[in-house]
Design an enzyme around this catalytic site. Structure first.
Site, mmCIF file in Angstrom:
data_model
loop_
_atom_site.group_PDB
_atom_site.id
_atom_site.type_symbol
_atom_site.label_atom_id
_atom_site.label_comp_id
_atom_site.label_asym_id
_atom_site.label_seq_id
_atom_site.Cartn_x
_atom_site.Cartn_y
_atom_site.Cartn_z
ATOM 1 N N ASP A 64 7.642 -4.039 13.980
ATOM 2 C CA ASP A 64 7.030 -4.598 12.773
ATOM 3 C C ASP A 64 6.563 -3.425 11.907
ATOM 4 O O ASP A 64 5.738 -2.624 12.340
ATOM 5 C CB ASP A 64 5.841 -5.479 13.191
ATOM 6 N N THR A 97 7.766 -6.028 5.671
ATOM 7 C CA THR A 97 6.996 -4.780 5.618
ATOM 8 C C THR A 97 7.908 -3.561 5.708
ATOM 9 O O THR A 97 7.696 -2.569 5.024
ATOM 10 C CB THR A 97 5.958 -4.741 6.745
ATOM 11 N N THR A 98 8.942 -3.654 6.563
ATOM 12 C CA THR A 98 9.893 -2.532 6.660
ATOM 13 C C THR A 98 10.675 -2.414 5.355
ATOM 14 O O THR A 98 10.890 -1.313 4.845
ATOM 15 C CB THR A 98 10.870 -2.764 7.840
ATOM 16 N N ASP A 394 4.043 -13.135 11.936
ATOM 17 C CA ASP A 394 4.929 -12.973 10.774
ATOM 18 C C ASP A 394 5.613 -14.292 10.433
ATOM 19 O O ASP A 394 5.681 -14.698 9.279
ATOM 20 C CB ASP A 394 6.009 -11.912 11.062
#
Length: 562
Positions: A64, A97-98, A394
């Site tokens: 994550d 997020t990545t 998530d």
């Protein structure tokens, strides 16, 4: 001659490090690129995991983006901006997020040659902002609404969004199983915004498939006294009393002093103490409650008293669990047992105590308000369950967002390729340098499909060429095409149900562009020498007493005052 005699002007403290101009801007860009390279390999369903071992010896395995960025102790001031955008994406949308870190890194990478050639950063920033607003308009235009569908249809659509999120996580192998569980949990809490109404309890042991969803509240059995085993462990439609008081004999303060003239009076004082507790317990029983929960301790006397009257009790219940029981059963937490009326008692269909692995759980199911749900997670290693919890967080955020902003776009790099094509086309209509800058922005967006291919071990150049050709079709039928992770070719992401809420993409593009523009707009970095020496002193003191506490912030207790 007079010019040579002018004294030198000293503005900053001796030892201050200032770096400015093109060199330090390029250095900031390089730092951000390095940070993006750290999380690059975690993108997508075939992304790798990172094992992070901190100074306390705890080990985290995660892919994550936000978790990795938080755990990396980044000290470079410009690179910290990427950590902040990953955190904001995580709190705002929950996923992507990545993506956001990768996009910001790539925008800067594309800007670097222009900066080195002497282009003014403001020109780049202006073009990037224009490209960003065009890209967001295009996402909104391509988004497909899932509004107005029946509950069953909506559930299956939301499960597809959750499955897309989970496919890139450690528990991707069981994504269908968990996706439906997450959707049921989110629909259970309805319009309630509080995420803490969905509890996630971790029980090591068993397999992932042994995880289950409780339509209500479940929490671990609390510490119990003698007499607990005699209490009934299952009730149908019980009344539930929630307290925030101690039900045990209160010992007087250590230095309390009572003077007696007659020894027989001593017994009356002891009796008074017992009468107080018995009075409290009687009132609990008279309320008609069959389950009594308290945030504070319920002592051995009370436990035995309730057991004799077929009442279940549990003390020292965690505050958040008690709040969730109150929300689910419609009860109100009481701070006194006087005048307990029917309205403050909660109720549920079934209360039972059940064995899960080697733990016992108290489970309230079939709650009237139904504003809460609990997911009980099972699995092998502790780190695995920790990562599963982060993955579910998530997915829960994504489903919540998709319920509120009910539009979805094609995933798998399809939307990125389509925006990239649109921006390249738009750039041709612009005269001047900004045509090049918007083109470079469009090229940066291709990093998502390219990285998806690299992580899956496919030939990225080959797949990107196929995608470019498909998206360039004049009919527009190629818009939903993205990378097919299973075959290494391209496929219609929409038909394959690789969907993500449009809000994820919009937020990611916005945050990444803002971060890139912010870093490009910095033209001078000044390092204060005092803060550096304070950090150095603190590091030296780290092993001694409280000085270690000062590692990040100036003076700790063990440090000499300057």
């Amino acid at each position: 001659m007079s010019a040579m005699l002018q004294p030198q002007i000293i503005l900053l403290k001796e030892g201050t490090d200032t770096s400015q101009g093109k060199g330090q801007l390029v250095s900031n860009i390089n730092a951000c690129t390095v940070v993006a390279d750290v999380v690059r390999t975690t993108l997508g369903p075939r992304g790798m995991d990172k094992l992070i071992h901190d100074d306390k010896g705890s080990v985290t395995i995660s892919n994550d983006g936000a978790t990795i960025m938080k755990l990396l102790d980044i000290v470079h001031p410009a690179a910290k901006i990427l950590v902040d955008i990953a955190k904001s994406q995580d709190s705002e949308v929950g996923d992507g997020t990545t993506t956001v870190v990768l996009l910001a890194g790539e925008f800067l990478k594309e800007a670097k040659p222009f900066i080195e050639d002497g282009v003014h950063p403001q020109n780049l920033i202006r073009s990037y902002r224009t490209a960003c607003s065009l890209a967001i308009e295009k996402v909104k235009e391509l988004a497909i609404s899932i509004e107005g569908k029946s509950l069953e249809e909506k559930k299956s659509l939301l499960a597809k969004c959750a499955a897309t999120t989970l496919s890139s996580k450690l528990i991707g192998g069981e994504k269908e199983f968990f996706a439906s569980m997450v959707v049921d949990a989110v629909i259970a809490i309805g319009n309630d915004d509080r995420l803490n109404m969905i509890g996630i309890k971790k029980v090591p042991g068993g397999s992932m498939r042994d995880s289950f969803l409780v339509d209500g509240v479940a929490f671990k059995k609390t510490f119990s006294y003698a007499g607990f085993e005699q209490q009934p462990k299952k009730f149908l439609k019980p009344k539930i009393l929630l307290l925030n008081i101690e039900l045990e004999l209160k010992s007087e303060k250590e230095n309390a002093e009572i003077r007696l003239s007659d020894p027989s009076q001593y017994q009356s004082i002891v009796d008074a103490e017992w009468n107080i507790i018995y009075d409290k317990l009687d009132k609990c029983v008279q309320s008609g409650a069959k389950v009594v929960l308290s945030r504070l301790a319920i002592g051995d006397l009370a436990t035995q008293y309730f057991a004799d009257r077929d009442i279940f009790c549990a003390g020292r219940v965690a505050e958040e669990d008690l709040k969730r029981v109150a929300a689910a059963t419609g009860g109100t937490v009481q701070t006194s047992v006087n005048n307990v009326i029917e309205e403050v008692l909660g109720t549920c269909e079934i209360f039972e105590e059940r064995q899960v692995g080697n733990e016992r759980f108290n489970i309230f199911s079939g709650c009237p308000s139904g504003q809460t749900a609990t997911i009980v997670l099972r699995g092998g290693a502790d780190q695995f369950i920790e990562e599963a919890e982060r993955s579910l967080h998530d997915a829960i955020m994504i489903v919540r967002r998709a319920l509120k902003n009910s539009t979805v776009v094609a995933g798998g790099g399809a939307i990125d390729m389509e925006i990239s094509r649109y921006l390249r086309q738009h750039a041709r209509t612009i005269a001047g340098k900004s045509q090049l800058f918007i083109n470079s922005y469009a090229k940066a967006l291709e990093v998502i499909p390219r990285q998806l291919c690299d992580n899956a071990g496919f030939d990225a150049t080959d797949v990107l060429n196929k995608l470019r050709q498909k998206h360039a079709l004049p009919s527009g039928e190629g818009a939903p095409y993205g990378v097919d992770i299973n075959t290494g070719g391209i496929a219609d992401s929409f038909a394959n149900f690789v969907w993500e809420p449009s809000v994820v993409k919009i937020n990611a593009i916005n945050a990444a562009t803002e971060a890139a523009c912010l870093i490009l707009s910095v033209d001078e970095t000044v390092k204060n020498p005092k803060s550096e020496s304070a950090q150095g002193d603190a590091a030296a003191m780290g092993g001694r007493g409280r000085g270690g506490a000062a590692f990040r912030g100036g003076r700790g207790r063990g440090m000499r005052r300057r």
